[in-house]
Write a protein that holds these residues in place. Structure first.
Motif, PDB file in Angstrom:
ATOM      1  N   LEU A  65       0.839  -1.196   0.000  1.00 11.39           N
ATOM      2  CA  LEU A  65       0.000   0.000   0.000  1.00 11.39           C
ATOM      3  C   LEU A  65       0.872   1.244   0.000  1.00 11.39           C
ATOM      4  CD1 LEU A  65      -2.674  -0.765   2.767  1.00 11.39           C
ATOM      5  CD2 LEU A  65      -2.857  -1.157   0.336  1.00 11.39           C
ATOM      6  N   ARG A  66       0.279   2.343  -0.481  1.00  9.54           N
ATOM      7  CA  ARG A  66       0.954   3.635  -0.392  1.00  9.54           C
ATOM      8  C   ARG A  66       0.283   4.446   0.708  1.00  9.54           C
ATOM      9  NH1 ARG A  66       0.523   6.648  -5.737  1.00  9.54           N
ATOM     10  NH2 ARG A  66      -1.596   5.858  -5.539  1.00  9.54           N
ATOM     11  N   PRO A  67       0.834   4.447   1.919  1.00 12.43           N
ATOM     12  CA  PRO A  67       0.189   5.193   3.014  1.00 12.43           C
ATOM     13  C   PRO A  67       0.163   6.689   2.711  1.00 12.43           C
ATOM     14  CG  PRO A  67       1.892   3.689   3.842  1.00 12.43           C
ATOM     15  CD  PRO A  67       2.052   3.769   2.359  1.00 12.43           C
ATOM     16  N   PRO A  68      -0.890   7.379   3.141  1.00 14.99           N
ATOM     17  CA  PRO A  68      -0.952   8.824   2.912  1.00 14.99           C
ATOM     18  C   PRO A  68       0.007   9.611   3.797  1.00 14.99           C
ATOM     19  CG  PRO A  68      -2.857   8.084   4.180  1.00 14.99           C
ATOM     20  CD  PRO A  68      -2.106   6.863   3.773  1.00 14.99           C
ATOM     21  N   LEU A  69       0.623   8.926   4.802  1.00 15.91           N
ATOM     22  CA  LEU A  69       1.547   9.573   5.728  1.00 15.91           C
ATOM     23  C   LEU A  69       2.819   8.744   5.849  1.00 15.91           C
ATOM     24  CD1 LEU A  69      -0.918  10.288   8.684  1.00 15.91           C
ATOM     25  CD2 LEU A  69      -0.056  11.991   7.089  1.00 15.91           C
ATOM     26  N   ASP A  70       3.903   9.387   6.281  1.00 18.70           N
ATOM     27  CA  ASP A  70       5.117   8.676   6.639  1.00 18.70           C
ATOM     28  C   ASP A  70       4.841   7.909   7.917  1.00 18.70           C
ATOM     29  OD1 ASP A  70       7.577   7.791   7.486  1.00 18.70           O
ATOM     30  OD2 ASP A  70       8.581   9.739   7.365  1.00 18.70           O
ATOM     31  N   LEU A  71       4.880   6.587   7.871  1.00 19.46           N
ATOM     32  CA  LEU A  71       4.502   5.768   9.021  1.00 19.46           C
ATOM     33  C   LEU A  71       5.447   5.929  10.204  1.00 19.46           C
ATOM     34  CD1 LEU A  71       3.344   2.446   7.300  1.00 19.46           C
ATOM     35  CD2 LEU A  71       1.971   4.415   8.014  1.00 19.46           C
ATOM     36  N   ASP A  72       6.649   6.402   9.969  1.00 21.54           N
ATOM     37  CA  ASP A  72       7.602   6.616  11.064  1.00 21.54           C
ATOM     38  C   ASP A  72       7.456   7.990  11.703  1.00 21.54           C
ATOM     39  OD1 ASP A  72       8.777   4.093  10.760  1.00 21.54           O
ATOM     40  OD2 ASP A  72      10.080   4.821   9.158  1.00 21.54           O
ATOM     41  N   LYS A  73       6.661   8.867  11.089  1.00 22.04           N
ATOM     42  CA  LYS A  73       6.499  10.226  11.612  1.00 22.04           C
ATOM     43  C   LYS A  73       5.089  10.698  11.267  1.00 22.04           C
ATOM     44  CE  LYS A  73      10.227  12.672  11.391  1.00 22.04           C
ATOM     45  NZ  LYS A  73      11.331  13.555  10.882  1.00 22.04           N
ATOM     46  N   GLN A  74       4.086  10.109  11.960  1.00 21.54           N
ATOM     47  CA  GLN A  74       2.693  10.355  11.595  1.00 21.54           C
ATOM     48  C   GLN A  74       2.148  11.663  12.162  1.00 21.54           C
ATOM     49  OE1 GLN A  74       0.107   6.869  11.650  1.00 21.54           O
ATOM     50  NE2 GLN A  74       1.886   5.530  11.787  1.00 21.54           N
ATOM     51  N   SER A  75       2.765  12.169  13.208  1.00 25.32           N
ATOM     52  CA  SER A  75       2.460  13.514  13.709  1.00 25.32           C
ATOM     53  C   SER A  75       3.674  14.001  14.469  1.00 25.32           C
ATOM     54  CB  SER A  75       1.215  13.506  14.616  1.00 25.32           C
ATOM     55  OG  SER A  75       1.498  12.935  15.866  1.00 25.32           O
ATOM     56  N   GLU A  76       3.784  15.326  14.612  1.00 29.25           N
ATOM     57  CA  GLU A  76       4.927  15.904  15.316  1.00 29.25           C
ATOM     58  C   GLU A  76       4.448  16.937  16.320  1.00 29.25           C
ATOM     59  OE1 GLU A  76       8.849  15.973  12.618  1.00 29.25           O
ATOM     60  OE2 GLU A  76       7.256  17.217  11.823  1.00 29.25           O
ATOM     61  N   PRO A  77       5.107  17.013  17.484  1.00 24.96           N
ATOM     62  CA  PRO A  77       4.723  18.024  18.473  1.00 24.96           C
ATOM     63  C   PRO A  77       5.236  19.405  18.078  1.00 24.96           C
ATOM     64  CG  PRO A  77       6.588  16.748  19.276  1.00 24.96           C
ATOM     65  CD  PRO A  77       6.186  16.146  17.968  1.00 24.96           C
ATOM     66  N   LYS A  78       4.449  20.441  18.405  1.00 26.50           N
ATOM     67  CA  LYS A  78       4.859  21.812  18.128  1.00 26.50           C
ATOM     68  C   LYS A  78       4.551  22.684  19.337  1.00 26.50           C
ATOM     69  CE  LYS A  78       4.419  21.536  13.137  1.00 26.50           C
ATOM     70  NZ  LYS A  78       4.055  22.242  11.893  1.00 26.50           N
ATOM     71  N   GLY A  79       5.427  23.632  19.596  1.00 25.58           N
ATOM     72  CA  GLY A  79       5.217  24.580  20.681  1.00 25.58           C
ATOM     73  C   GLY A  79       5.560  24.009  22.040  1.00 25.58           C
ATOM     74  N   SER A  80       5.478  24.883  23.047  1.00 19.61           N
ATOM     75  CA  SER A  80       5.832  24.476  24.408  1.00 19.61           C
ATOM     76  C   SER A  80       4.864  23.440  24.969  1.00 19.61           C
ATOM     77  CB  SER A  80       5.862  25.711  25.318  1.00 19.61           C
ATOM     78  OG  SER A  80       4.593  26.366  25.304  1.00 19.61           O
ATOM     79  N   ASP A  81       3.610  23.456  24.497  1.00 22.01           N
ATOM     80  CA  ASP A  81       2.624  22.472  24.969  1.00 22.01           C
ATOM     81  C   ASP A  81       2.722  21.143  24.229  1.00 22.01           C
ATOM     82  OD1 ASP A  81       1.583  24.159  26.840  1.00 22.01           O
ATOM     83  OD2 ASP A  81      -0.049  24.885  25.576  1.00 22.01           O
ATOM     84  N   GLU A  82       3.655  21.073  23.267  1.00 22.60           N
ATOM     85  CA  GLU A  82       3.840  19.861  22.457  1.00 22.60           C
ATOM     86  C   GLU A  82       2.515  19.386  21.860  1.00 22.60           C
ATOM     87  OE1 GLU A  82       6.162  16.860  24.460  1.00 22.60           O
ATOM     88  OE2 GLU A  82       7.982  17.923  23.862  1.00 22.60           O
ATOM     89  N   ILE A  83       1.848  20.309  21.184  1.00 19.66           N
ATOM     90  CA  ILE A  83       0.577  19.997  20.526  1.00 19.66           C
ATOM     91  C   ILE A  83       0.861  19.217  19.245  1.00 19.66           C
ATOM     92  CG2 ILE A  83      -1.489  20.978  19.470  1.00 19.66           C
ATOM     93  CD1 ILE A  83      -1.042  23.452  21.271  1.00 19.66           C
ATOM     94  N   HIS A  84       0.145  18.120  19.079  1.00 21.68           N
ATOM     95  CA  HIS A  84       0.323  17.291  17.882  1.00 21.68           C
ATOM     96  C   HIS A  84      -0.744  17.649  16.847  1.00 21.68           C
ATOM     97  CE1 HIS A  84       3.271  13.986  18.972  1.00 21.68           C
ATOM     98  NE2 HIS A  84       3.225  14.745  20.054  1.00 21.68           N
ATOM     99  N   TYR A  85      -0.285  17.876  15.623  1.00 23.23           N
ATOM    100  CA  TYR A  85      -1.161  18.163  14.493  1.00 23.23           C
ATOM    101  C   TYR A  85      -1.021  17.066  13.448  1.00 23.23           C
ATOM    102  CZ  TYR A  85      -1.280  22.978  16.291  1.00 23.23           C
ATOM    103  OH  TYR A  85      -1.446  24.101  17.073  1.00 23.23           O
ATOM    104  N   SER A  86      -2.028  16.940  12.617  1.00 25.28           N
ATOM    105  CA  SER A  86      -1.941  16.000  11.506  1.00 25.28           C
ATOM    106  C   SER A  86      -0.908  16.482  10.499  1.00 25.28           C
ATOM    107  CB  SER A  86      -3.304  15.877  10.813  1.00 25.28           C
ATOM    108  OG  SER A  86      -3.176  15.206   9.578  1.00 25.28           O
ATOM    109  N   LYS A  87      -0.150  15.553   9.947  1.00 27.52           N
ATOM    110  CA  LYS A  87       0.802  15.900   8.895  1.00 27.52           C
ATOM    111  C   LYS A  87       0.087  16.277   7.604  1.00 27.52           C
ATOM    112  CE  LYS A  87       4.845  15.037   9.176  1.00 27.52           C
ATOM    113  NZ  LYS A  87       6.001  15.877   9.533  1.00 27.52           N
TER     114      LYS A  87
END
Length: 710
Positions: A65-87
């Motif tokens: 299959l061709r996943p729509p996301l990188d399976l090793d990095k499906q979301s990343e934390p941002k900011g001091s609160d480490e908020i996770h957003y969709s890639k």
């Protein structure tokens, strides 16, 4: 959830046919050339076979299959609160939370009309009149016409267009459920689902709180339940099926008018009212959560909330999203948002939905009759399939050996991202499992409760289809996370959907800290609800000033950016069949037994029942033991099966008398000789149970009880 239109199975057959033709042409051409070269037919055929082997391999190999996301990095934390957003968000800011996928589809009203267009007026709603009859279908345009007629009829009965008009829907899944819902949207009204497990008191509370003037019911018994404790607001009931004469009399005594469904349709067609389509911010439903204590809370969801969620799910599924050729089996309750979300995403792409026959015991027959390509599912169904297969193969060494080989082979494929049901193992081992669900399932969405990792892996291998697992709440429509197609790792719920962000916050009383990568799950985005109906205080308890929904669930982020659910902040948990348990409520009831000094009730989301640790009231139990000529130490008494049966029977009888439902009753108990105390770390200074500590302290006994119950 939508690729190019066209029947997937047909496309696969065409692909296989073309591959066979290409290999055949290559093979014949090689034989001809080699015959000219060698002059020997046998030699030519042998050399041609050797030369064609690579072509055969490349033509028949299964591609990952061709996943729509990188399976090793499906979301990343941002900011001091480490908020996770969709890639899948453009730049990972809340401004970019997806609210819709198509400019012409901003409401559920729009979604069905888009489906009518892209399917070219294809089949929309399917049902069958009996277990032996085939499915019959209502097309999109007919369904939309009937919905408009019914909605117009409701206006003629005195309802006013607008989202302040709330109409009840009390029925099992059926075409009329969907027609009613979309009839209301034709005039910007909102639907309030009612369901059996609420009970008459909760139903009455909902009718009163919403000031519901009209409700639609499926059949006579549900009409009677509404009339059992009639509300002063409810003045009209519309029934889909026949109503008995005595029910009309009961209704008349309560000053309630009863109409038949087709009667209202006819009334609307005779005097057609101009449609009043909803706006995205309009209320579309108040979905009451069943709750465990007190009255249920009404979750207010807008059209924008629902469209944002289904659009995000579609993006997350990538190439595996629904399309107009898909057929879905509807059997999970439409009163809950998981099923309704699945409906909207299928309608938006012009797919078809067939309803189960109404008896869950005949569900597998419905699968075989409808042969769906996609379906939502709950762990309880998949656990049964898993257990049934294992019980069959465990009775035979040869079957078990073959099964283990098949599972290992398909699991290796799964880990490479290869999903198929065309292997030799599918023909020899898994064919019956696939055929039990119609043989065409290509996408299965799991929700409601966690699914054990070994069961999920087995189902993925056995069905040979994409299976995704989601996490969410009614307060965020349904899923807020979803596993990525192609991700074979079980026991997580995937990354955030592109309609929302997720962060964790500290839960100091349970010793969960974000510095350790754990905390309460909080959700913010376009799928987060408008609030609890007429409950501003309860709304503020879960929705903070910055718009974050505090779920009460505890989670941790895995290294690949996926979320794992680990605990529940509030002392409420969900069993595998989706039922909620308030352990303190059960404990308070059991505490009234003369034989019980202390009790700790425990349940798990992968189990279908609860168990309990009981500290007996020693003086009372010893007295009974002496009468039965049972002697020994306190430990001996606790280990005696007769005393265990005495206490289990007594607490179950008390539970039944106090109105506990079957799933709220402990199915096994362990008798412990020593009291829970502050000193042994099992009670707080205010003498409340330390639930995480109790769970850990009695882990062996809890595991043994569940093992014995299996």
């Amino acid at each position: 959830m939508f690729l190019a239109s066209g029947n997937t199975e047909t496309m696969h057959k065409v692909g296989r046919y073309l591959k066979s033709m290409i290999i055949g042409i290559i093979f014949i051409a090689l034989i001809y050339l080699l015959l000219e070269y060698t002059g020997s037919p046998v030699g030519a055929i042998a050399l041609a076979s050797m030369a064609a082997a690579p072509a055969l391999y490349f033509a028949c190999r299964r591609t990952p299959l061709r996943p729509p996301l990188d399976l090793d990095k499906q979301s990343e934390p941002k900011g001091s609160d480490e908020i996770h957003y969709s890639k899948l968000n453009e730049d990972g800011t809340d401004v970019k939370f997806i609210s819709h996928l198509y400019e012409d589809t901003l409401t559920i009203y729009d979604a069905v009309r888009r489906g009518a267009k892209v399917s070219n007026n294809g089949n929309m709603l399917g049902w069958r009149d009996s277990r032996d009859s085939p499915y019959q279908w209502m097309r999109y345009n007919e369904a939309l016409s009937r919905a408009k007629n019914f909605g117009s009829g409701l206006i003629n009965l005195g309802l006013r267009p607008g989202s302040s008009t709330l109409v009840g829907m009390y029925a099992q899944n059926c075409p009329e459920w969907v027609l009613t819902e979309h009839a209301l949207y034709c005039y910007s009204m909102a639907i309030v689902p009612l369901y059996d497990t609420l009970g008459p008191d909760a139903v009455r509370c909902i009718v009163d709180q919403t000031e519901m003037q009209l409700a639609v019911c499926e059949e006579d018994s549900k009409v009677k339940l509404l009339l059992q404790k009639p509300s002063r607001y409810l003045r009209k009931i519309v029934c889909v099926k026949e109503v008995y004469p005595e029910t009309y009399k009961i209704a008349a005594d309560a000053n309630v008018e009863i109409y038949r469904f087709e009667q209202v349709e006819k009334l609307g067609a005779e005097k057609m009212n101009k449609e009043v389509p909803p706006r995205p911010d309009n209320l579309c439903t108040i979905c009451y959560t069943s709750g465990t204590t007190g009255n249920p809370k009404g979750v207010m969801l807008s059209h924008k909330n629902v469209i944002a969620d289904v659009s995000a799910v579609s993006l997350q599924l990538g190439d595996h999203k629904p399309r107009s050729s898909d057929v879905m089996l509807s059997f999970l309750p439409l009163a809950h948002m998981l099923e309704r979300t699945c409906h909207v995403v299928v309608y938006m792409q012009g797919g078809s939905i067939g309803f189960y026959s109404g008896d869950i015991r005949n569900l597998m027959e419905d699968f075989k009759a409808l042969r769906p390509t996609i379906t939502p599912a709950v762990p309880r169904l998949l656990n049964r399939i898993h257990d049934k297969v294992l019980s069959t193969v465990n009775g035979s060494l040869s079957k078990k050996y073959l099964f283990d080989m098949a599972l290992s082979s398909k699991q290796r494929d799964l880990e490479k991202g290869i999903i198929s049901r065309s292997t030799i193992w599918d023909r020899l081992v898994f064919k019956k499992v696939q055929e039990s669900m119609g043989g065409r399932i290509r996408l299965l969405v799991v929700g409601s409760a966690p699914l054990a990792g070994n069961v999920l892996t087995f189902i993925r291998c056995a069905l040979g289809c994409v299976i995704v697992e989601g996490y969410g709440q009614t307060e965020c429509v349904a899923p807020a996370t979803l596993t990525t197609p192609g991700d074979a790792k079980p026991e997580h719920v995937g990354p955030p959907l592109p309609c929302c962000a997720i962060k964790l916050v500290d839960v100091p009383e349970m010793e969960y800290y974000t510095t350790d990568g754990q905390g309460e799950i909080c959700i913010k985005g376009t799928n987060v609800f408008m609030g609890y109906y007429k409950e501003p205080t309860k709304t503020k308890e879960v929705l903070d000033d910055d718009g974050w929904l505090h779920t009460g669930d505890v989670g941790t982020w895995l290294p690949n950016g996926t979320l794992k659910i680990t605990d529940r902040k509030k002392h409420i948990f969900k069993l595998s069949q989706g039922e909620y348990i308030a352990p303190e409520k059960v404990e308070n009831i059991y505490q009234s037994s003369i034989y019980v000094a202390q009790v700790f009730v425990h349940g798990e989301s992968l189990k279908s029942c609860i168990v309990a640790v009981v500290v007996p009231d020693i003086s009372t139990v010893k007295k009974w033991a002496q009468e039965q000529e049972i002697e020994g130490t306190v430990s001996d008494i606790c280990a005696n099966p007769k005393i265990k049966k005495l206490i289990l029977d007594d607490i179950q009888d008390i539970g039944k008398s106090k109105g506990l439902k079957s799933f709220e009753q402990a199915k096994d108990i362990y008798l412990h000789p020593d009291l829970f105390s502050i000193q042994n770390g099992l009670l707080t200074p205010t003498l409340k149970s330390k639930r995480p500590q109790l769970k850990q302290y009695f882990k062996i006994q809890i595991d043994d009880m569940y093992k014995n119950l299996n």
